[in-house]
Write a protein that holds these residues in place. Structure first.
Motif, PDB file in Angstrom:
ATOM      1  N   GLY A   1      61.278  20.660  38.319  1.00 19.38           N
ATOM      2  CA  GLY A   1      61.180  20.537  37.436  1.00 19.38           C
ATOM      3  C   GLY A   1      62.321  21.735  36.916  1.00 19.38           C
ATOM      4  N   THR A   2      62.727  21.874  37.546  1.00 25.34           N
ATOM      5  CA  THR A   2      64.819  22.719  37.696  1.00 25.34           C
ATOM      6  C   THR A   2      65.302  21.679  39.585  1.00 25.34           C
ATOM      7  OG1 THR A   2      65.533  24.684  37.761  1.00 25.34           O
ATOM      8  CG2 THR A   2      63.267  24.311  39.666  1.00 25.34           C
ATOM      9  N   PRO A   3      67.260  22.024  38.846  1.00 21.44           N
ATOM     10  CA  PRO A   3      67.231  21.896  39.960  1.00 21.44           C
ATOM     11  C   PRO A   3      67.465  22.586  41.278  1.00 21.44           C
ATOM     12  CG  PRO A   3      68.873  21.826  38.268  1.00 21.44           C
ATOM     13  CD  PRO A   3      68.044  21.968  38.422  1.00 21.44           C
ATOM     14  N   VAL A   4      66.954  22.250  42.424  1.00 22.28           N
ATOM     15  CA  VAL A   4      67.462  22.665  43.823  1.00 22.28           C
ATOM     16  C   VAL A   4      68.054  22.599  44.725  1.00 22.28           C
ATOM     17  CG1 VAL A   4      65.304  23.532  43.396  1.00 22.28           C
ATOM     18  CG2 VAL A   4      65.368  21.377  44.672  1.00 22.28           C
ATOM     19  N   LEU A   5      68.244  23.456  45.835  1.00 23.66           N
ATOM     20  CA  LEU A   5      69.643  22.719  47.132  1.00 23.66           C
ATOM     21  C   LEU A   5      70.970  22.659  46.358  1.00 23.66           C
ATOM     22  CD1 LEU A   5      66.865  20.690  48.827  1.00 23.66           C
ATOM     23  CD2 LEU A   5      67.037  22.934  49.158  1.00 23.66           C
TER      24      LEU A   5
END
Length: 385
Positions: free
Chosen positions: A103-107
């Protein structure tokens, strides 16, 4: 008794206080974890980096190839190019899937260095933070740095699966991003990495099956405190961790999983965040999971389940058995005919050979017609006509 001078008394009390403080500190450091207290631990292939701002990262050799995909910066030995191409096509999909789960941007930014050997991989590691001797991959999540090796340590006979190790280590970095570096249990960290990468899937299923039937599964609370050292128990721990994460990621619980990650990212302790997100505590969730695997990994479903899967499996076994039996019967009949024909041919050949080798004295002489005279001439008998 003579009293000590003032300065001597002060020195004595200060020394006594310092020794007492040292003993208390040592006991506090060495004391075992209290039951229920979270233990800060990390996977060995994702070590803790306490001061990422001061860590020095050595440069890569000039012979390495360089590929920048925006969010993913690759530096690798030239002979890794062909093995990387199919992996990179999946990398974008994996990143998008993790973003949906968390539920959140990563990488946003990750550097991946791929070496030829574990020794060469160790030379690319940050100063003072070498990878484990057995490792073919390591993730320095706070540094957004992943190291991989194309070959395994000498003790291993098989080359590592580059795809599995690649995704395993990226997941460690992604989870670090998702929870903003907050602590999560080791079983959760490792379980998520194994589940996403799909590594050793059939081996894990067999291990979990055997552990379930033999009642050797390990409580998650024990895994939270410390991972086992025994090789077989370690395999059980990894199999359990991955399957429990799968259980948490069921379609009906995807929103709860994202809520868990958000709560941890906002500073809530993992166990409390899990209880708030799923509406029940870890102990009850583990009980539900164990009930599920007890049904999945016993012989009872084979005998009693009416599911389409088991019906198809049983039908396939019956059809396979009948076909095999029919094929074996046809083969036996053909062999019998071939053996009978071969025996007949051998008998005929043997009779012909005996007849050809019989001496002249044993050969049948045509009988002399009665009533006709015979005379002997030069040792031979002749019939007069």
């Amino acid at each position: 008794m003579r009293r000590l001078p003032f300065l001597a008394r002060v020195f004595f009390h200060v020394r006594f206080f310092a020794l007492t403080l040292a003993v208390l500190l040592s006991l506090a450091i060495a004391r075992p974890a209290i039951a229920g207290e979270p233990v800060v631990s990390a996977p060995r292939d994702a070590p803790l980096v306490l001061q990422p701002n001061v860590v020095k990262i050595p440069p890569v050799p000039v012979s390495y190839s360089d590929k920048d995909l925006g969010w993913l910066h690759l530096r690798y030995v030239p002979n890794a190019h062909e093995r990387l191409e199919p992996i990179l096509r999946e990398a974008e999909e994996m990143k998008a899937q993790l973003r949906d789960w968390f539920g959140t941007p990563v990488l946003d930014q990750v550097e991946v260095r791929i070496a030829r050997t574990p020794d060469e991989m160790a030379a690319l590691a940050p100063d003072g933070l070498p990878p484990p001797a057995y490792a073919t991959g390591v993730a320095y999540a706070p540094l957004h740095l992943v190291l991989l090796s194309l070959s395994a340590p000498e003790a291993s006979v098989e080359a590592p699966d580059l795809r599995e190790v690649f995704f395993h280590e990226l997941v460690h970095v992604a989870l670090y991003d998702a929870v903003a570096g907050r602590h999560v249990p080791r079983w959760f960290n490792e379980g998520l990495a194994i589940h996403v990468s799909g590594e050793s899937r059939f081996v894990r299923l067999r291990t979990l099956w055997e552990a379930t039937l033999s009642r050797q599964t390990i409580p998650l609370a024990d895994l939270d405190a410390a991972f086992p050292q025994d090789r077989y128990e370690v395999s059980i721990a990894y199999a359990e961790s991955a399957d429990f994460v799968r259980f948490l990621l069921r379609d009906a619980d995807r929103v709860r999983f994202a809520s868990l990650i958000e709560r941890v990212r906002n500073g809530t302790a993992f166990d409390r965040a899990l209880a708030d997100a799923y509406g029940t505590d870890l102990r009850k969730l583990e009980y539900q999971w164990r009930e599920e695997i007890a049904k999945r990994y016993t012989f009872l479903p084979v005998l009693t389940s009416g599911s389409l899967l088991w019906v198809l499996v049983f039908a396939a076994l019956v059809v396979g058995y009948m076909r095999k039996r029919k094929r074996n019967k046809a083969i036996l009949e053909r062999w019998e005919l071939e053996e009978a024909a071969l025996d007949a041919a051998k008998a005929a050949a043997a009779a012909a050979a005996v007849a050809a080798e019989a001496p002249a004295s044993e050969k049948q002489i045509a009988p002399h017609p009665p009533g006709l005279p015979r005379i002997e001439y030069e040792g031979r008998w002749h019939t007069l006509h």
